[in-house]
Scaffold this motif. Structure first.
Motif, PDB file in Angstrom:
ATOM      1  N   ASP A 296      -0.853  -5.713  -7.887  1.00 11.26           N
ATOM      2  CA  ASP A 296      -1.137  -6.020  -6.487  1.00 11.26           C
ATOM      3  C   ASP A 296      -2.624  -6.247  -6.256  1.00 11.26           C
ATOM      4  OD1 ASP A 296       1.432  -5.805  -5.283  1.00 11.26           O
ATOM      5  OD2 ASP A 296       1.302  -3.624  -5.381  1.00 11.26           O
ATOM      6  N   TYR A 297      -2.937  -7.026  -5.224  1.00  7.04           N
ATOM      7  CA  TYR A 297      -4.266  -7.013  -4.632  1.00  7.04           C
ATOM      8  C   TYR A 297      -4.238  -5.981  -3.500  1.00  7.04           C
ATOM      9  CZ  TYR A 297      -6.063 -11.124  -7.041  1.00  7.04           C
ATOM     10  OH  TYR A 297      -6.516 -11.995  -7.998  1.00  7.04           O
ATOM     11  N   LEU A 298      -5.110  -4.998  -3.596  1.00  2.79           N
ATOM     12  CA  LEU A 298      -5.140  -3.916  -2.618  1.00  2.79           C
ATOM     13  C   LEU A 298      -6.248  -4.131  -1.601  1.00  2.79           C
ATOM     14  CD1 LEU A 298      -4.590  -0.865  -4.993  1.00  2.79           C
ATOM     15  CD2 LEU A 298      -2.881  -2.102  -3.635  1.00  2.79           C
ATOM     16  N   VAL A 299      -5.956  -3.767  -0.347  1.00  2.48           N
ATOM     17  CA  VAL A 299      -6.917  -3.905   0.751  1.00  2.48           C
ATOM     18  C   VAL A 299      -7.110  -2.522   1.375  1.00  2.48           C
ATOM     19  CG1 VAL A 299      -7.419  -5.019   2.951  1.00  2.48           C
ATOM     20  CG2 VAL A 299      -6.117  -6.249   1.202  1.00  2.48           C
TER      21      VAL A 299
ATOM     22  N   SER B  71      -7.868   0.478   3.910  1.00  2.00           N
ATOM     23  CA  SER B  71      -7.748   0.627   5.360  1.00  2.00           C
ATOM     24  C   SER B  71      -8.943   1.405   5.910  1.00  2.00           C
ATOM     25  CB  SER B  71      -6.451   1.363   5.701  1.00  2.00           C
ATOM     26  OG  SER B  71      -6.437   1.721   7.070  1.00  2.00           O
ATOM     27  N   ARG B  72      -9.587   0.862   6.937  1.00  6.96           N
ATOM     28  CA  ARG B  72     -10.716   1.543   7.574  1.00  6.96           C
ATOM     29  C   ARG B  72     -10.238   2.709   8.433  1.00  6.96           C
ATOM     30  NH1 ARG B  72     -12.654   1.243  12.544  1.00  6.96           N
ATOM     31  NH2 ARG B  72     -11.328  -0.553  12.994  1.00  6.96           N
ATOM     32  N   VAL B  73      -9.097   2.527   9.115  1.00  8.27           N
ATOM     33  CA  VAL B  73      -8.640   3.556  10.065  1.00  8.27           C
ATOM     34  C   VAL B  73      -7.740   4.601   9.412  1.00  8.27           C
ATOM     35  CG1 VAL B  73      -8.867   2.049  12.058  1.00  8.27           C
ATOM     36  CG2 VAL B  73      -6.708   2.086  10.795  1.00  8.27           C
ATOM     37  N   HIS B  74      -7.367   4.380   8.156  1.00  9.98           N
ATOM     38  CA  HIS B  74      -6.563   5.362   7.423  1.00  9.98           C
ATOM     39  C   HIS B  74      -7.270   5.631   6.095  1.00  9.98           C
ATOM     40  CE1 HIS B  74      -3.257   4.982  10.287  1.00  9.98           C
ATOM     41  NE2 HIS B  74      -3.408   3.669  10.204  1.00  9.98           N
ATOM     42  N   PRO B  75      -8.284   6.470   6.104  1.00  9.67           N
ATOM     43  CA  PRO B  75      -9.104   6.700   4.907  1.00  9.67           C
ATOM     44  C   PRO B  75      -8.271   7.057   3.678  1.00  9.67           C
ATOM     45  CG  PRO B  75     -10.074   7.779   6.809  1.00  9.67           C
ATOM     46  CD  PRO B  75      -8.727   7.295   7.251  1.00  9.67           C
ATOM     47  N   GLY B  76      -8.594   6.405   2.570  1.00 13.50           N
ATOM     48  CA  GLY B  76      -7.904   6.682   1.320  1.00 13.50           C
ATOM     49  C   GLY B  76      -6.609   5.921   1.129  1.00 13.50           C
ATOM     50  N   LYS B  77      -6.175   5.197   2.162  1.00 15.31           N
ATOM     51  CA  LYS B  77      -4.934   4.432   2.059  1.00 15.31           C
ATOM     52  C   LYS B  77      -5.251   2.934   1.917  1.00 15.31           C
ATOM     53  CE  LYS B  77      -1.826   7.595   4.500  1.00 15.31           C
ATOM     54  NZ  LYS B  77      -0.825   7.713   5.589  1.00 15.31           N
ATOM     55  N   PHE B  78      -4.294   2.219   1.325  1.00 12.26           N
ATOM     56  CA  PHE B  78      -4.501   0.799   1.032  1.00 12.26           C
ATOM     57  C   PHE B  78      -3.284  -0.018   1.453  1.00 12.26           C
ATOM     58  CE2 PHE B  78      -7.260   3.093  -1.746  1.00 12.26           C
ATOM     59  CZ  PHE B  78      -8.379   2.295  -1.936  1.00 12.26           C
ATOM     60  N   TYR B  79      -3.555  -1.194   1.978  1.00 15.55           N
ATOM     61  CA  TYR B  79      -2.522  -2.208   2.125  1.00 15.55           C
ATOM     62  C   TYR B  79      -2.430  -2.968   0.785  1.00 15.55           C
ATOM     63  CZ  TYR B  79      -3.474  -1.545   7.140  1.00 15.55           C
ATOM     64  OH  TYR B  79      -3.665  -1.021   8.382  1.00 15.55           O
ATOM     65  N   ALA B  80      -1.377  -3.754   0.633  1.00 14.65           N
ATOM     66  CA  ALA B  80      -1.283  -4.685  -0.490  1.00 14.65           C
ATOM     67  C   ALA B  80      -0.987  -6.070   0.060  1.00 14.65           C
ATOM     68  CB  ALA B  80      -0.184  -4.263  -1.453  1.00 14.65           C
ATOM     69  N   LEU B  81      -1.593  -7.079  -0.552  1.00 19.45           N
ATOM     70  CA  LEU B  81      -1.214  -8.452  -0.231  1.00 19.45           C
ATOM     71  C   LEU B  81       0.121  -8.738  -0.912  1.00 19.45           C
ATOM     72  CD1 LEU B  81      -4.639 -10.292  -0.712  1.00 19.45           C
ATOM     73  CD2 LEU B  81      -3.709  -9.205   1.343  1.00 19.45           C
ATOM     74  N   PRO B  82       1.032  -9.454  -0.243  1.00 21.21           N
ATOM     75  CA  PRO B  82       2.388  -9.595  -0.785  1.00 21.21           C
ATOM     76  C   PRO B  82       2.440 -10.448  -2.050  1.00 21.21           C
ATOM     77  CG  PRO B  82       2.101 -11.009   1.128  1.00 21.21           C
ATOM     78  CD  PRO B  82       0.861 -10.168   1.038  1.00 21.21           C
ATOM     79  N   GLN B  83       3.072  -9.919  -3.091  1.00 28.09           N
ATOM     80  CA  GLN B  83       3.343 -10.740  -4.272  1.00 28.09           C
ATOM     81  C   GLN B  83       4.363 -11.819  -3.942  1.00 28.09           C
ATOM     82  OE1 GLN B  83       4.132  -8.654  -7.906  1.00 28.09           O
ATOM     83  NE2 GLN B  83       2.833  -6.919  -7.341  1.00 28.09           N
ATOM     84  N   ALA B  84       5.205 -11.546  -2.979  1.00 30.28           N
ATOM     85  CA  ALA B  84       6.194 -12.482  -2.434  1.00 30.28           C
ATOM     86  C   ALA B  84       6.771 -11.819  -1.189  1.00 30.28           C
ATOM     87  CB  ALA B  84       7.298 -12.775  -3.448  1.00 30.28           C
ATOM     88  N   PRO B  85       7.339 -12.599  -0.279  1.00 29.58           N
ATOM     89  CA  PRO B  85       7.933 -11.985   0.928  1.00 29.58           C
ATOM     90  C   PRO B  85       9.324 -11.422   0.670  1.00 29.58           C
ATOM     91  CG  PRO B  85       7.255 -14.288   1.292  1.00 29.58           C
ATOM     92  CD  PRO B  85       7.305 -14.064  -0.182  1.00 29.58           C
ATOM     93  N   GLN B  86       9.585 -10.947  -0.534  1.00 26.27           N
ATOM     94  CA  GLN B  86      10.937 -10.593  -0.973  1.00 26.27           C
ATOM     95  C   GLN B  86      11.647  -9.645  -0.002  1.00 26.27           C
ATOM     96  OE1 GLN B  86      12.667 -11.703  -3.824  1.00 26.27           O
ATOM     97  NE2 GLN B  86      14.365 -10.667  -2.836  1.00 26.27           N
ATOM     98  N   MET B  87      11.036  -8.498   0.251  1.00 29.26           N
ATOM     99  CA  MET B  87      11.730  -7.515   1.088  1.00 29.26           C
ATOM    100  C   MET B  87      11.825  -7.981   2.535  1.00 29.26           C
ATOM    101  SD  MET B  87      10.600  -3.819  -0.376  1.00 29.26           S
ATOM    102  CE  MET B  87      10.411  -3.539  -2.130  1.00 29.26           C
ATOM    103  N   PHE B  88      10.772  -8.632   3.012  1.00 29.69           N
ATOM    104  CA  PHE B  88      10.795  -9.074   4.408  1.00 29.69           C
ATOM    105  C   PHE B  88      11.874 -10.123   4.645  1.00 29.69           C
ATOM    106  CE2 PHE B  88       6.380  -7.423   4.265  1.00 29.69           C
ATOM    107  CZ  PHE B  88       6.489  -6.523   5.315  1.00 29.69           C
TER     108      PHE B  88
END
Length: 609
Positions: free
Chosen positions: A179-182, A184-201
């Motif tokens: 994954d590419y991780l992003v 989070s400024r408002v949730h210290p220590g936590k990360f979003y991920a850019l989607p490898q694909a919209p599979q689950m959505f």
């Protein structure tokens, strides 16, 4: 009169003779014919020839301009003489006599020319991609891409699909790539991920009651580049359908792909044909046997055969030992090679070794006369029986790949392609599509010493829960499929496993507990517990579609701003170091080694990056 142009640089023709016009564009080429200056003025649409002589007030300014300067020219359209007409240009019947010129932007000395077809190193082209995109071939590729996407979109709508957008910032999920991780400024220590694909959505959209979804979807995977894979990001025609079988999915997407390829088959006069509907279906195991891989190039007429039993107990001891030890021998015909010297086959053997394989054996034929050590040791009668079974002619040679099944299949597939290319057997005037179907649901991981998923873990097993409970996992097939064109995999897809009890059982076989599944795929599993329709889909790669239509060997040639093979954007300087302030806001601390590099970057950015 418009301040910049009355016409673009592809519009003027003999009907405009005598008109006063205003054109704007880049100085593409300059030719000084002793007091008469000719300039090819270029814009997005085309080229118009500009003429200035001693009677033109524009001459001194035009003479001083470098190539790629941007100018606005006022002038008069003049019909060319019959001898000077350029039939290769839409504006080739006319030229514009320049009366005045306004310089909009002066160009410095170019790091690479725009005019001409000279090749330049990739780092120069990507660092100055805005110049590279002005070049005729690259510019045309990007326009082709835009037209292909527009056509895909329209055809999907005509098939009853609705376009939806899915999130870019999401949760990390194990889909096979990094994954590419992003942060989070408002949730210290936590990360979003850019989607490898919209599979689950897209599956959740089916659960939400939307029947036919599609999207020209950006996808992000931190994986290495290949000729047909761009690092970082790519686009796919993502789609999903409810209440469908595998054949329903094929029936929906085949007309879209067939139509787009037919629409652009004659791009730049190439005049290629497209395989007829419906596309051929090839089971995975048949593909691995006959073509040596699961993305066969059907333009190549060579078919691989298993000839293991011919060598069991054979006088050719090497192949006999391989077969007796559980290995296989695969035969790859080399048609009409009687006129080739032994060097042709020896070179193939050297090539195989350079690829990390043990090598290739061979038998030669010339007017039915056998040659090579395999034929000698195997015996004439046994060799002629083998040749007859393969249906070969008296001038056809045979190349052999032997070893463990997967290794032999891979080498045979590579050799099939190599022989097809060297003997010029691959028909470049065709687009040949096929579906690869019946993938194994599971495979045995030799390294981990366990059964694992071989393809997509969210696929419905053929036979559903009963198959999972009663069959050897390695014998279970899945409703998984790939669509392939000319040896390029355009996408994978599947009929999805929409029933929680089947999902839990499938993951259990692969060594995952129900708690593991609930933890990693909470959103989807929770949704499935509230009524999920049977559904399936796929996601053909847009970049690869355009690459095939443009007849480009490298995917970077059809992407507007591609990265290098090392996933760097040389033009924008990405990736780059974050500032101390940015890191503090994100609650991130870098290692000491990275901090040193960051400090060096602040002093000398080019050296550090």
């Amino acid at each position: 009169m418009h301040p910049y142009r009355t016409h673009n640089c592809s519009q003027l023709d003999a009907d405009n003779d005598g008109q006063e016009v205003r054109l704007s564009g880049w100085v593409h080429r300059k030719r000084d014919h002793g007091g008469v200056l000719f300039i090819d003025l270029r814009d997005h649409y085309g080229i118009t020839q500009i003429v200035a002589d001693s009677d033109s007030a524009a001459l001194p300014t035009l003479e001083s301009l470098r190539a790629e300067s941007v100018v606005t020219i006022d002038g008069v359209v003049k019909r060319r003489s019959a001898a000077s007409v350029n039939p290769n240009l839409p504006t080739g019947e006319i030229e514009v006599f320049a009366r005045s010129v306004t310089v909009q932007s002066m160009a410095q000395e170019l790091p690479m020319p725009v005019a001409g077809d000279a090749e330049y190193p990739e780092d120069i082209r990507l660092r100055y991609r805005f110049l590279d995109l002005r070049r005729e071939k690259v510019h045309a590729n990007i326009m082709l891409r835009a037209k292909v996407i527009a056509s895909l979109r329209q055809r999907m709508i005509e098939q009853g699909f609705t376009e939806f957008q899915t999130p870019i910032l999401t949760a990390s999920s194990p889909e096979g790539a990094r994954d590419y991780l992003v942060p989070s400024r408002v949730h210290p220590g936590k990360f979003y991920a850019l989607p490898q694909a919209p599979q689950m959505f897209k599956q959740l959209l089916m659960v939400a009651g939307f029947d036919r979804y599609f999207q020209i979807a950006p996808c992000f995977r931190d994986e290495d580049a290949r000729a047909d894979r761009s690092p970082g990001e790519f686009y796919q025609l993502d789609f999903e359908m409810s209440y469908v079988t595998q054949e329903d999915v094929f029936a929906a997407i085949e007309p879209v792909l067939h139509g787009v390829f037919e629409e652009f088959a004659n791009w730049q006069g190439k005049g290629r044909s497209v395989s007829a509907l419906p596309f051929r279906r090839i089971p995975y195991r048949e593909s691995m046997l006959k073509y040596g891989n699961d993305k066969p190039d059907l333009r190549n007429p060579i078919l691989i055969s298993d000839v293991s039993e011919h060598f069991r107990g054979s006088g050719f001891g090497l192949f006999d030992r391989i077969v007796q030890g559980g290995g296989v021998v695969r035969a790859i015909p080399a048609p009409n090679t009687a006129g080739k010297s032994r060097k042709f086959f020896d070179d193939l053997n050297d090539w195989a070794r350079s690829e990390g394989h043990a090598g290739l054996g061979y038998i030669t034929q010339k007017n039915g006369e056998l040659g090579g050590p395999i034929a000698k040791n195997h015996g004439e009668e046994a060799t002629r029986k083998l040749i007859a079974e393969l249906g070969l002619g008296p001038d056809d040679g045979i190349v052999f790949a032997a070893g463990k099944e997967l290794q032999a299949a891979k080498l045979a597939g590579l050799a099939r392609t190599r022989i097809g290319e060297q003997l010029e057997l691959i028909d470049q005037s065709r687009f040949e599509f096929c579906w690869i179907v019946d993938f194994p649901m599971f495979e045995y991981d030799e390294d981990a010493k366990k059964v694992d998923f071989s393809h997509n873990p969210f696929s419905m097993p053929q036979g559903e829960l009963e198959a999972l409970e009663t069959k050897d996992p390695l014998d279970i097939l899945a409703y998984q499929y790939d669509i392939v064109c000319n040896g390029i995999e355009l996408s994978s897809g599947a009929i999805r496993n929409h029933r929680p009890e089947i999902m839990y059982k499938a993951f259990e076989i692969a060594g995952y507990s129900q708690a593991d599944v609930d933890a990693h795929f909470a959103g989807m599993m929770n949704a499935f517990k509230y009524g999920a329709p049977p559904h399936g889909g796929s996601a053909p790669g847009v970049d690869r579609i355009v690459m095939l239509l443009a007849d480009e060997p490298n995917i970077r040639e059809v992407i507007t701003f591609p990265m290098t093979q090392k996933a760097e954007d040389l033009m924008m300087g990405a990736p780059s170091f974050a500032t101390a302030k940015q890191l503090r806001e994100l609650n991130i601390r870098v290692t000491a080694d990275t901090a040193k590099k960051e400090a060096a970057a602040a002093v000398a950015p080019d050296a550090a990056n």
